[in-house]
Write an enzyme that holds these catalytic residues in place. Structure first.
Site, PDB file in Angstrom:
ATOM      1  N   ASN B 398       0.806  -1.199   0.000  1.00 29.81           N
ATOM      2  CA  ASN B 398       0.000   0.000   0.000  1.00 29.81           C
ATOM      3  C   ASN B 398       0.854   1.271   0.000  1.00 29.81           C
ATOM      4  O   ASN B 398       1.041   1.903  -1.033  1.00 29.81           O
ATOM      5  CB  ASN B 398      -0.960  -0.035   1.193  1.00 29.81           C
ATOM      6  CG  ASN B 398      -2.128   0.910   1.027  1.00 29.81           C
ATOM      7  OD1 ASN B 398      -2.022   1.900   0.307  1.00 29.81           O
ATOM      8  ND2 ASN B 398      -3.233   0.617   1.668  1.00 29.81           N
ATOM      9  N   ASP B 399       1.400   1.598   1.141  1.00 33.35           N
ATOM     10  CA  ASP B 399       2.143   2.859   1.218  1.00 33.35           C
ATOM     11  C   ASP B 399       3.352   2.898   0.289  1.00 33.35           C
ATOM     12  O   ASP B 399       3.709   3.961  -0.211  1.00 33.35           O
ATOM     13  CB  ASP B 399       2.591   3.114   2.658  1.00 33.35           C
ATOM     14  CG  ASP B 399       1.402   3.368   3.573  1.00 33.35           C
ATOM     15  OD1 ASP B 399       0.406   3.919   3.075  1.00 33.35           O
ATOM     16  OD2 ASP B 399       1.470   3.014   4.758  1.00 33.35           O
ATOM     17  N   VAL B 400       3.969   1.730   0.048  1.00 33.27           N
ATOM     18  CA  VAL B 400       5.185   1.727  -0.760  1.00 33.27           C
ATOM     19  C   VAL B 400       4.891   1.963  -2.239  1.00 33.27           C
ATOM     20  O   VAL B 400       5.808   2.081  -3.041  1.00 33.27           O
ATOM     21  CB  VAL B 400       5.996   0.418  -0.591  1.00 33.27           C
ATOM     22  CG1 VAL B 400       6.455   0.259   0.845  1.00 33.27           C
ATOM     23  CG2 VAL B 400       5.204  -0.791  -1.044  1.00 33.27           C
ATOM     24  N   VAL B 401       3.604   2.028  -2.621  1.00 36.73           N
ATOM     25  CA  VAL B 401       3.258   2.359  -4.008  1.00 36.73           C
ATOM     26  C   VAL B 401       2.360   3.602  -4.064  1.00 36.73           C
ATOM     27  O   VAL B 401       1.752   3.882  -5.088  1.00 36.73           O
ATOM     28  CB  VAL B 401       2.541   1.192  -4.735  1.00 36.73           C
ATOM     29  CG1 VAL B 401       3.506   0.056  -5.001  1.00 36.73           C
ATOM     30  CG2 VAL B 401       1.348   0.691  -3.932  1.00 36.73           C
ATOM     31  N   SER B 439      -0.405   3.501   7.057  1.00 37.53           N
ATOM     32  CA  SER B 439      -0.287   4.910   7.400  1.00 37.53           C
ATOM     33  C   SER B 439      -1.655   5.548   7.619  1.00 37.53           C
ATOM     34  O   SER B 439      -1.752   6.680   8.066  1.00 37.53           O
ATOM     35  CB  SER B 439       0.447   5.660   6.292  1.00 37.53           C
ATOM     36  OG  SER B 439      -0.370   5.698   5.143  1.00 37.53           O
TER      37      SER B 439
END
Lengths: 94, 472
Positions: B398-401, B439
């Protein structure tokens, strides 16, 4: 035991450690962590001394024995699991 | 050479093995050998310690080694690769507790002898011995409860989210002040009984502090915490080395401390956040972000339609995240990748350094599933070619993309390097439900024109795709 000498060793090891592994490819992050975790089980040496050299049944000896069991789990488990992981990495290099 | 000289010489050899071992662990080709070499170093250290002439009895030593070896070996053999983060955290905690107990046992020994005769036997003043005993206890205790709590969070036994309450920092600060004051009084105390009380109080507070320190850190920041605790477990062993005046503990512990620190820094850099931000900010706690009034709805797609797109794709990139570990989908991902390859597509895996719950988590899982090493690509290698990719399949990441990290300065994750899946020609996001990432942010990727969501269990979705490809 010379105090300054111990600190000397500590500081040099810290620099050595930082130099040795400043660059690690990310696929090795986990094995490096679990492998170094196994090394931190070196406290087993202190546990052995406390278990073996203190009077049987004394609190120091009981504490040492407990420390020994835990450190051994840390050492044996850490090395075996790291080896297991690295074995998986290995087999595709053929 | 007498026995003591011989033992110390053997410790030097053992330290050399550790240095070599850890160096080799840092390179792919030599890593396995490196681990074994460091294991031999450990064996040497243990065996020569048994030759120490102070040894009274070996009975309990043998019992301890057998019990510990059996439990540790069994746990290491049985553990699923997906549970690796928990296991590493747990072993870490055991190492910390062991260092605490070694320091405590040494304190008991000193208390039995009395400060003056103990100082005489060690050749250093009690203030020093007392000080290092206290420090070893403190680091060991923090490592122990911190790791135990991290273990709980990772295995889902306790809620993984950051736990914040008002006054938390003030309380933590108070605890630290109390621990330090106790330590000062402990080091200066002349009376053995007072010292004992101070020491026990110090243990209790340090144990509490380890727990409190991990409390405000959420699940997605676990790679940093685990690395830091790993570093601490080494420092604890090193401090225990000062306690018993043993060089091999100091050297080996310090090497681990350094390697853990390096990993910690790498993890922080990968999120573009400082260590103090990770430790104290309570990142990812609920109510942190409202997501900024996006009215666009994510567009869902069925497995059948996804299959037609995939069948025509010439290049596919998988972007795995923690969700892949949860769904245990690594094997079926590999199967799908193979089918796509035999269908003529170029398949790669894009691995973000903090994807998952520990450093290198995704690499371990995909290696377990036999994904060829060359297909596992680091973020920097993948991003430049991303715009030529036909389909990027995001599996539980999720957050890493999240492209907000690149474009939205108001976003809490702004500045974090991401895998730029959003520039691929089309993006499939495999997601369990419509919830938010760690996040708490709405992911802008999910509402982009070229993105299609495939809701449901990642493993089930992928299996369906595999079956359709097999049938075609």
């Amino acid at each position: 035991m010379d105090l300054v000498l111990l600190f000397f060793i500590f500081v040099l090891s810290a620099f050595l450690g930082l130099e040795l592994i400043s660059k690690v490819p990310s696929q090795l992050h986990t094995p490096l962590m679990s492998g170094s975790n196994a090394i931190s089980g070196i406290t087993i040496v202190g546990a052995l001394l406390a278990t073996g050299a203190e009077a049987e049944g004394s609190l120091a000896m009981v504490l040492g024995f407990t420390a020994l069991v835990l450190a051994t789990i840390n050492v044996v488990g850490g090395y075996v699991v790291t080896d297991r992981m690295l074995q998986m990495f290995k087999k595709k290099e053929k | 050479m007498d026995t003591i000289g011989l033992i110390n010489f053997a410790y030097v050899i053992s330290a050399v093995f550790f240095v070599y071992g850890i160096k080799m662990l840092g390179t792919a080709d030599t890593a396995r050998r490196g681990n074994r070499i460091s294991g031999i170093g450990m064996l040497i250290a243990v065996v020569v310690t048994l030759l120490d002439r102070g040894m009274l009895s070996y009975t309990w030593i043998i019992v301890g080694l057998c019990v510990g070896g059996f439990v540790g070996g069994l746990a290491a053999k049985k553990v699923e690769m997906t549970s690796m983060p928990e296991l590493v955290a747990l072993f870490n905690g055991f190492g910390g507790l062991s260092s605490l107990l070694v320091a405590w046992a040494e304190f008991e020994k000193a208390r039995g002898l009395g400060w003056s005769s103990y100082s005489e036997s060690m050749g250093v003043s009690w203030v020093f011995s007392g000080g290092v005993i206290y420090v070893a206890m403190l680091i060991g205790a923090v490592t122990f409860t911190g790791s135990l709590y991290a273990y709980g969070k990772l295995s889902g036994k306790v809620p993984g989210a950051a736990w914040i309450f008002s006054g938390q920092r003030a309380i933590n600060l108070l605890v630290v002040v109390a621990i330090v004051s106790l330590g000062v009084f402990f080091g200066l105390s002349e009376n053995e009984d007072t010292s004992n009380v101070l020491f026990l109080a110090g243990i209790a507070l340090s144990l509490i502090f380890g727990f409190m320190a991990v409390m405000p850190i959420g699940g997605g920041d676990m790679p940093v915490v685990i690395s830091l605790l790993n570093s601490f477990s080494g420092l604890a062993a090193s401090a225990a080395g000062f306690v018993i005046g043993n060089n091999v503990l100091i050297v080996a512990g310090c090497l681990v401390g350094a390697s853990g620190l390096i990993l910690t820094v790498i993890m922080c850099k990968a999120m573009n956040r400082s260590l103090s931000n990770v430790l104290f900010s309570g990142f990812g706690s609920t109510g942190q972000s409202e997501g900024g009034g996006d009215d666009a709805e994510p567009k869902a797609i069925g497995v059948d339609d996804a299959f037609y797109v995939l069948e025509a794709a010439r290049s596919v990139v998988f972007v795995p995240g923690y969700g892949m570990a949860v769904a245990q989908a690594q094997h079926v991902v590999k199967e799908l990748a193979e089918l796509l390859e035999s269908n003529g597509a170029e398949v790669n895996f894009a691995i973000h350094p903090v994807a998952g719950r520990m450093p290198g988590h995704m690499n371990v899982l995909l290696a377990e599933a036999d994904v060829p090493y060359e297909q596992l690509q680091e973020m920097e290698a993948v991003n430049p070619a991303m715009s030529t990719v036909d389909v990027a399949i995001v599996i539980g990441a999720n957050d890493v993309v999240n492209p907000a990290a690149l474009s939205d300065e108001s976003s809490p994750i702004y500045g974090m390097p991401i895998i730029e899946a959003h520039v691929a020609k089309s993006v499939f996001v495999l997601k369990r439900g419509q919830g938010r990432g760690f996040s708490g942010l709405v992911n802008k990727l999910f509402v982009m024109e070229n993105t299609r969501m495939i809701y449901g269990d990642a493993k089930a979705t992928l299996s369906q795709l595999v079956n359709e490809l097999k049938g075609s």
